[in-house]
Design an enzyme around this catalytic site. Structure first.
Site, PDB file in Angstrom:
ATOM      1  N   LYS A 107       0.856  -1.189   0.000  1.00  0.00           N
ATOM      2  CA  LYS A 107       0.000   0.000   0.000  1.00  0.00           C
ATOM      3  C   LYS A 107       0.887   1.232   0.000  1.00  0.00           C
ATOM      4  O   LYS A 107       2.004   1.192   0.499  1.00  0.00           O
ATOM      5  CB  LYS A 107      -0.871   0.021   1.269  1.00  0.00           C
TER       6      LYS A 107
HETATM    7  N1  GLU Z   1      -7.116   0.356  -3.283  1.00  0.00           N
HETATM    8  C1  GLU Z   1      -7.911  -0.796  -3.494  1.00  0.00           C
HETATM    9  C2  GLU Z   1      -7.944  -1.672  -2.269  1.00  0.00           C
HETATM   10  O1  GLU Z   1      -7.783  -1.227  -1.182  1.00  0.00           O
HETATM   11  C3  GLU Z   1      -7.520  -1.525  -4.757  1.00  0.00           C
HETATM   12  C4  GLU Z   1      -6.155  -2.111  -4.761  1.00  0.00           C
HETATM   13  C5  GLU Z   1      -5.724  -2.644  -6.124  1.00  0.00           C
HETATM   14  O2  GLU Z   1      -6.536  -2.651  -7.037  1.00  0.00           O
HETATM   15  O3  GLU Z   1      -4.572  -3.055  -6.211  1.00  0.00           O
HETATM   16  O4  GLU Z   1      -8.222  -2.832  -2.330  1.00  0.00           O
END
Ligand code: GLU
Length: 476
Positions: A107
């Site tokens: 993240k």
């Molecule tokens: N930000 C989204 C999540 O928290 C999508 C992550 C992604 O598509 O890699 O799952």
């Protein structure tokens, strides 16, 4: 007000992890290996804006590399900090394992209020942040593949992929370095609404299991259920829209930054979104009653509560007052570990974040595969499928005429049957299948084990077990 002594977001995730792992028998050391965050990179960079050098702080955290690339969004928000990014990265590890997307968890975040900058400034800042991450392979099609999250969307992903392409001119798979891109920059149909769509599919699957519906003290189908949604951003908006337009739910409350709007007969989600777009908030919306203390609406009498905004909004201080018998966590971490315990004790069913909002990463996975295969889904099969269906329709009509039976296929049936699946239909089908399968894997543990009394623990058990198997297969 957040109650005192609430653990941090990361600690909250760890407490939930610990609760589950205590029910497993993992080899010594492996539990700790899975729990800890592998690495967090912090970067401070300067961008010259309005004649001044401004310094920004950003993070990219890698929780687990049992599979690579690692995956997870990048958020742009003022509250971003290392603890939060690490908690979110851990959730990505378990989310990816639960829905079987072949990624580790990661993240990122940038401390910024995107509303303070114009488009050109945002582009400069985003490109500069991307540059810092690309240099360290923290954006890379085979190592780390970011995506949108709070405060970011297609626009930011387009800048990032372009930045990567400028720095890696000969990488044939460059487009797979981020997902959530606009269609014309290598995106996939259905990614924008994917998380909201996933929330809808998750609820549909929950309501297919009538014992589970009864466990929540509810009955029947989604039709007519009263839904309160917190946050009308990308996830909350699409979830509310699909649930009201396609499943017959009544959205009786929507909570936003400046307060909430309620209406027992059901709100018009699109009209409210347009209102927010024009007026900057929900206040003054003519077709509903404005409630200044938005958080109080989390405690409204309703059937399904959909927190789709920030983490920690249901905490020790308000959990007891939450009346919804069913909560679906469209946001990441909206219920703290303390609140989770209170809600569990009073019998509230929580469909946990790592499952409920996994639609985004699932469709990201499809986008990444599309980018690596360099071809749009359905391009090879669509017309062939249509031709084969046409053969059957022609044959049925011929038989009907020749035998004098005189059956007529309805034009509506023919239209639907003759239409071959394009990319959007395939994405939806893949997402629906993923959400159904993951629910069942979670449910099997929830229903099958006496020592597992909630879906979150079940989800962790399934996910941790898969991560552990993957580490063990590697000999770690
Ligand atoms: N930000 C989204 C999540 O928290 C999508 C992550 C992604 O598509 O890699 O799952």
């Amino acid at each position: 007000m957040q109650a005192i002594q609430e653990p941090s977001f990361r600690e909250s995730v760890e407490l939930m992890f610990n609760r589950a792992v205590a029910l497993m028998e993992l080899p010594p050391g492996l539990e700790e290996k899975i729990r800890v965050c592998n690495a967090t990179y912090t970067v401070r960079f300067g961008v010259r804006l309005r004649g001044e050098l401004k310094t920004f702080t950003g993070y990219r955290s890698v929780h687990s590399e049992h599979m690579e690339p690692v995956k997870g969004g990048i958020r742009f928000a003022t509250g971003v900090n290392q603890d939060e990014v690490e908690a979110l990265a851990a959730l990505m590890t378990f989310k990816c394992a639960l829905v079987e997307t072949p990624f580790g968890g990661s993240k990122g975040g940038l401390c910024i209020d995107p509303r303070e900058y114009d488009e050109h400034e945002m582009e400069q800042i985003t490109r500069r942040f991307a540059y810092e991450l690309i240099k360290r392979d923290l954006i890379n099609p085979s190592q780390n593949v970011p995506a949108p999250d709070m405060g970011t969307g297609e626009r930011e992903m387009a800048w990032m992929v372009d930045q990567y392409m400028r720095m890696n001119t000969t990488d044939i798979n460059a487009r797979a370095c981020v997902t959530g891109k606009p269609l014309n920059a290598g995106g996939i149909a259905g990614r924008v609404e994917a998380t909201g769509r996933g929330v809808q599919y998750a609820l549909q699957e929950f309501f297919r299991n009538i014992d589970d519906v009864h466990e929540a003290g509810l009955d029947g189908s989604l039709h007519g259920k009263r839904v309160v949604v917190q946050g009308l951003g990308n996830v909350g908006y699409h979830a509310a829209k699909f649930l009201s337009e396609e499943d017959g739910c009544k959205v009786t409350g929507i909570i936003e930054r400046d307060g909430a709007v309620v209406d027992d007969t059901g709100l018009d989600v699109d009209a409210l979104r347009n209102w927010i777009g024009r007026h900057g908030g929900v206040k003054g919306f003519p077709d509903g009653t404005y409630v200044e203390n938005g958080a109080a609406v989390l405690e409204h009498d309703c059937d399904i509560l959909v927190p789709a905004a920030l983490e920690g909004v249901i905490h020790r201080g308000n959990a007891d007052q939450v009346k919804a018998p069913l909560i679906i966590e469209a946001a990441n971490g909206p219920v703290t570990a303390g609140a989770d315990e209170i809600l569990r004790n009073k019998g509230t069913i929580i469909i946990p974040d790592m499952y409920a909002n996994a639609g985004g990463v699932t469709v990201s996975y499809f986008e990444w595969v599309k980018n690596l295969s360099h071809i749009r889904f359905g391009r090879m099969q669509r017309r062939q499928e249509e031709a084969r269906h046409q053969l059957i329709v022609d044959e049925l009509e011929r038989l009907s005429a020749d035998t004098g039976i005189g059956w007529q296929l309805t034009p509506n049936f023919k239209d639907k049957y003759l239409k071959g699946a394009g990319e959007l239909e395939l994405v939806r089908s893949g997402l629906d299948d993923t959400m159904r399968t993951a629910y069942q894997s979670m449910r099997e543990v929830w229903r099958g084990r006496d020592d597992v009394t909630d879906l979150r623990t079940a989800a962790y058990l399934v996910a941790i077990d898969r991560v552990a198997t993957s580490y063990q297969a590697k000999g770690l």
